[in-house]
Write an enzyme that holds these catalytic residues in place. Structure first.
Site, PDB file in Angstrom:
ATOM      1  N   HIS A   1       1.687  -8.640  -3.977  1.00 55.35           N
ATOM      2  CA  HIS A   1       0.734  -7.597  -4.366  1.00 55.35           C
ATOM      3  C   HIS A   1      -0.702  -7.989  -4.005  1.00 55.35           C
ATOM      4  O   HIS A   1      -1.506  -7.143  -3.636  1.00 55.35           O
ATOM      5  CB  HIS A   1       0.861  -7.353  -5.871  1.00 55.35           C
ATOM      6  CG  HIS A   1       0.068  -6.193  -6.373  1.00 55.35           C
ATOM      7  ND1 HIS A   1       0.262  -4.909  -5.904  1.00 55.35           N
ATOM      8  CD2 HIS A   1      -0.919  -6.118  -7.293  1.00 55.35           C
ATOM      9  CE1 HIS A   1      -0.589  -4.093  -6.529  1.00 55.35           C
ATOM     10  NE2 HIS A   1      -1.307  -4.795  -7.364  1.00 55.35           N
ATOM     11  N   ASP A   2      -1.010  -9.260  -4.123  1.00 58.21           N
ATOM     12  CA  ASP A   2      -2.355  -9.754  -3.832  1.00 58.21           C
ATOM     13  C   ASP A   2      -2.812  -9.486  -2.399  1.00 58.21           C
ATOM     14  O   ASP A   2      -4.000  -9.576  -2.102  1.00 58.21           O
ATOM     15  CB  ASP A   2      -2.427 -11.265  -4.074  1.00 58.21           C
ATOM     16  CG  ASP A   2      -3.106 -11.586  -5.397  1.00 58.21           C
ATOM     17  OD1 ASP A   2      -3.575 -10.638  -6.062  1.00 58.21           O
ATOM     18  OD2 ASP A   2      -3.173 -12.776  -5.758  1.00 58.21           O
TER      19      ASP A   2
ATOM     20  N   SER B   1      -4.047  -0.896  -5.664  1.00 57.60           N
ATOM     21  CA  SER B   1      -3.377  -1.069  -6.943  1.00 57.60           C
ATOM     22  C   SER B   1      -3.837  -0.011  -7.941  1.00 57.60           C
ATOM     23  O   SER B   1      -3.788   1.179  -7.630  1.00 57.60           O
ATOM     24  CB  SER B   1      -3.658  -2.491  -7.459  1.00 57.60           C
ATOM     25  OG  SER B   1      -2.863  -2.791  -8.558  1.00 57.60           O
TER      26      SER B   1
ATOM     27  N   ARG C   1      -2.806 -13.358 -18.655  1.00 55.12           N
ATOM     28  CA  ARG C   1      -3.183 -13.513 -17.256  1.00 55.12           C
ATOM     29  C   ARG C   1      -2.099 -14.260 -16.468  1.00 55.12           C
ATOM     30  O   ARG C   1      -1.836 -13.948 -15.313  1.00 55.12           O
ATOM     31  CB  ARG C   1      -4.511 -14.274 -17.174  1.00 55.12           C
ATOM     32  CG  ARG C   1      -4.982 -14.556 -15.769  1.00 55.12           C
ATOM     33  CD  ARG C   1      -5.171 -13.286 -14.979  1.00 55.12           C
ATOM     34  NE  ARG C   1      -5.862 -13.534 -13.724  1.00 55.12           N
ATOM     35  CZ  ARG C   1      -6.111 -12.602 -12.825  1.00 55.12           C
ATOM     36  NH1 ARG C   1      -5.739 -11.360 -13.048  1.00 55.12           N
ATOM     37  NH2 ARG C   1      -6.745 -12.889 -11.718  1.00 55.12           N
TER      38      ARG C   1
ATOM     39  N   ASP D   1       5.361  -7.069  -1.620  1.00 49.46           N
ATOM     40  CA  ASP D   1       4.804  -6.660  -2.913  1.00 49.46           C
ATOM     41  C   ASP D   1       5.946  -6.135  -3.790  1.00 49.46           C
ATOM     42  O   ASP D   1       6.496  -5.075  -3.527  1.00 49.46           O
ATOM     43  CB  ASP D   1       3.752  -5.567  -2.670  1.00 49.46           C
ATOM     44  CG  ASP D   1       3.075  -5.102  -3.956  1.00 49.46           C
ATOM     45  OD1 ASP D   1       3.512  -5.508  -5.059  1.00 49.46           O
ATOM     46  OD2 ASP D   1       2.101  -4.336  -3.855  1.00 49.46           O
TER      47      ASP D   1
END
Lengths: 378, 204
Positions: free
Chosen positions: A347-348, A140, A210, A314
Site C-alpha cells: 500500500h505504501d 488511499s 500504529r 497492495d
C-alpha cells in the site's frame, strides 16, 4: 482559515466554529482554471510539498509528486493542501478548546465522514475563489475524498485522480482498524478521550495502533526482503550451537525493532482521538450504500474524467478494489484511465518513487495541462 | 493523427477505420500505443476505451489521451457489460492469446460488431519458408520461432471455421497486403487477415 458558519455533519451533529490549515504552491491563473486539490490520508497533513525555512528537514508528504518540475508541476498548477477537520496538524480537532465548555473537545469532538471533509474543503475552495478544480487527487483515504468530490460536487472538478484506494473497506480492513482502536480505547491513559485534562497521552495504545496499521501498509515480500527473520543483535556466526535468542519479551527480531520504533515515533506526534476518528471515517466510507450497494448508480452523477491507479502488491486496498471503481465508471461511460502498477511495496507504494507510477501520473497531468493551455488559447 | 498520417504510418489501421461508424462507442482490445483509438476519436468522433497490459504501451496511450485500461485480456472482458459497444476492435492481438476462443466469445458479447485482425499464416512467403523447411519470418511475422509472442498461428480459412463454431456471423473479411485489399487468392496473397463479425441472430 477560520469559518464561523456551522458545518452540518453527516452524523447530525454540527461543528460551530472551526479553522482549516492549508498550504498553497504555485499561483492561480487569471481564469482560475489551474487549481489542484490534494487530499491527505490517515497520518498526513496540509504540508504536501517542499520544506519550511525554519524546518528544512520537514519535507512535504508527497514531495516526489508535487513541486516544480514534478508530475504535478507547481510551475503550472496552483496546488492546495488542506489539513482535514479532526486531524492534529492545525485544523480544528479534538485537542482544541470546545467553545461550549472552555475545555478541550476530547471525546466530545464529533465523528466526521469523508463526505464531511469534502464539504469543509469545498468551503475552503469557495473562500479561495475556486469554482472548479482542474483536478482533485489523493491516495488511499485521500483517494476516497477525491472520489467523494466527483459524486458530491460533479461540476466542481474536471479530473479526479484516485490512487491505491477503494470504494469501501472490507471486513478485514475494518477488523484491523478496530484492533487499532481497541489498543487506544483500552489504554488506561486514554481517560475516555479526555486525556488532555489529565496531562497525559495514551502513548502505548497509539503505538500499538500504529504498529498494526503499519503492517497493512507493507507487502509480505517487502517485509521478508527488508527484515526477514534477521535478529536485532545477531551473532557474527549464527548457529553452531550458539544461542542468540534472548528468551524474553524484548526485541529479538529486526521487524519487532522496526515496528516498535515506528510506533514510538508516531505516538509522539500523533493524537489518539484523531487516530480513532479517522479510522472510523475510513470504515464508514461507502458511497454505494445509499444506492443499495450499487456503485454504478453511486457514480452516475459524476462528470469528471478519472485516473485510477493501483499497486499489484497492495493487499490493504488491492487492485480488485480499484477495478470495482473502474468497472462502475465504465458502466456509466465515464472517461477513465486505469493503471495497475506492478510494484513491490504494498500500500505504501503510492507514496514512493516508482518510474512507471510517476510516469503515468505525469502523462495524465500533462494532458490536463494541455487542455488548460488549449482553453486559454481559444 | 489525421487520416493521411494514419494511411502512411499504419495503412492497415487506415483501412480498418473505414469499417467503424461515425460516433461509434468503441473498445480496442490490445490498443497498443493508442494510435487507432485516438484517430477514431479525432477523425470519426468515436468514444470508448482501450485495453492494454504492457506498462510502456499504457504510458504511450495515456500520453495520447485515450482512455486506457491496464488489464490482462486473458482474464476476459468482465469489466464490460453485454452489448456495451458498437464496435470491438481486436487488431493483431488475438494470435498472442492463450484463450482465443473464450476471448472471441467475450468480444462479441460486449460489442454489436467486432473487427478482428491477425497475421495470415498462409501468406505465400510463409508457405515458401515452410517448403524450404524453415519457420516463416516476415514483416507480418517478424519473430524467430523461439521468441515469438504469437502463440496461435491461423489462416483465413481456419479462422472462418472457428468463427462459425463460436456462433459468429462473418459480415465480411478482407486480406490486406501492405494495407491494401487483395481480392485474387486472398489466403495466399494477403499478409493480414481482417474479419468483420457479429453474433448470429437467434432464430425465433
Amino acid at each position: 482559515m477560520h469559518f464561523a458558519e456551522p458545518l452540518l455533519l453527516q452524523s447530525g451533529a454540527s461543528l460551530g466554529d472551526y479553522t482549516l490549515m492549508y498550504e498553497t504552491y504555485g499561483s492561480l491563473n487569471a481564469d482560475r482554471s489551474n487549481a489542484v486539490l490534494i487530499c491527505h490520508a490517515l497520518n498526513a497533513s496540509h504540508h504536501v510539498a517542499g520544506t519550511y525555512e525554519d524546518a528544512p528537514k520537514n519535507l512535504g508528504w508527497w514531495d516526489n509528486m508535487v513541486g516544480p518540475g514534478k508530475p504535478v508541476d507547481t510551475d503550472r498548477f496552483f496546488v492546495i493542501g488542506v489539513n482535514n477537520l479532526g486531524s492534529c496538524f492545525g485544523s480544528t480537532g479534538p485537542m482544541h478548546t470546545n467553545p461550549a465548555t472552555g475545555k478541550p473537545y476530547g471525546a466530545a469532538f464529533p465523528l466526521l465522514t469523508v463526505e464531511d471533509w469534502v464539504s469543509a474543503q469545498a468551503r475552503l475552495a469557495d473562500r479561495l475563489g475556486i469554482d472548479c478544480f482542474a483536478a482533485v487527487m489523493g491516495g488511499s483515504l485521500g483517494g476516497m475524498q477525491a472520489l467523494s468530490w466527483s459524486i458530491k460536487f460533479p461540476e466542481r472538478l474536471r479530473h479526479c485522480i484516485v490512487i491505491a484506494s477503494t470504494p469501501k473497506l472490507s471486513a478485514q480492513n475494518i477488523a484491523f482498524n478496530d484492533v487499532a482502536r481497541q489498543a487506544i480505547l483500552t489504554d488506561p491513559e486514554y481517560h475516555g478521550g479526555d486525556f488532555y485534562e489529565h496531562n497525559t497521552v495514551p502513548k502505548n495504545g497509539l503505538k500499538v495502533a500504529r504498529m498494526v496499521g503499519h503492517i497493512t501498509y507493507l507487502s509480505n515480500d517487502d517485509m521478508a526482503e527488508k527484515f526477514g527473520r534477521r535478529l536485532r543483535n545477531a551473532a557474527e556466526t549464527p548457529g553452531a550451537g550458539r544461542n542468540d535468542y534472548k528468551f524474553d519479551f524484548g526485541v529479538d527480531f529486526e521487524i519487532e525493532s522496526y515496528l516498535r520504533y515506528q510506533g514510538d515515533k508516531f505516538s509522539e506526534y500523533f493524537d489518539a482521538n484523531t487516530y480513532l476518528l479517522i479510522t472510523k471515517a475510513l470504515d464508514y466510507f461507502d458511497p454505494a450504500r445509499e444506492h443499495g450497494g450499487d456503485l454504478t448508480k453511486a457514480l452516475a452523477t459524476t462528470r469528471a474524467q478519472f485516473l485510477i491507479a493501483s499497486f499489484s502488491t497492495d493487499w490493504r486496498f488491492s487492485p480488485e478494489r480499484s477495478r470495482e471503481i473502474v468497472e462502475a465508471l465504465i458502466s456509466n461511460r465515464r472517461q477513465v484511465t486505469y493503471a495497475e502498477i506492478d510494484a513491490p511495496h504494498g500500500h505504501d507504494a503510492f507514496l514512493l518513487e516508482d518510474a512507471r507510477y510517476m510516469g503515468v501520473v505525469r502523462a495524465y497531468v500533462d494532458r490536463i495541462w494541455a487542455h488548460i493551455t488549449a482553453g486559454e488559447a481559444a | 493523427m489525421n487520416f493521411e498520417d494514419l494511411s502512411t504510418l499504419r495503412p492497415d489501421l487506415a483501412f480498418i477505420a473505414h469499417w467503424v461508424g461515425d460516433r461509434a462507442h468503441v473498445l480496442d482490445v490490445g490498443c497498443g500505443d493508442g494510435a487507432m483509438l485516438r484517430y477514431l476519436e479525432k477523425g470519426k468522433r468515436c468514444s470508448g476505451y482501450g485495453i492494454e497490459i504492457a506498462d510502456d504501451k499504457v504510458l504511450e496511450s495515456t500520453r495520447r489521451g485515450i482512455n486506457v485500461i491496464q488489464h490482462d485480456m486473458e482474464q476476459g472482458l468482465g469489466l464490460f457489460g453485454d452489448n456495451s459497444f458498437d464496435t470491438v476492435l481486436c487488431l493483431s492481438s488475438l494470435q498472442m492469446m492463450q484463450h482465443v476462443e473464450a476471448l472471441l466469445r467475450d468480444i462479441v458479447r460486449v460489442g454489436a460488431e467486432a473487427i478482428v485482425s491477425f497475421p495470415n499464416f498462409a501468406y505465400w512467403p510463409h508457405r515458401v519458408a515452410l517448403l524450404k523447411g524453415r519457420m516463416p519470418v516476415s514483416r507480418s511475422l517478424p519473430y524467430q520461432w523461439y521468441d515469438t509472442p504469437n502463440v496461435r498461428c491461423a489462416t483465413i480459412v481456419d479462422f472462418k471455421e472457428l468463427a462459425e463454431e463460436c456462433g459468429l456471423e462473418v459480415i465480411e473479411y478482407v486480406a490486406l497486403a501492405d494495407g491494401k485489399p487483395v481480392t485474387f487468392l486472398p489466403n495466399l496473397r494477403g499478409s493480414l487477415a481482417v474479419f468483420r463479425l457479429r453474433k448470429k441472430a437467434k432464430r425465433a
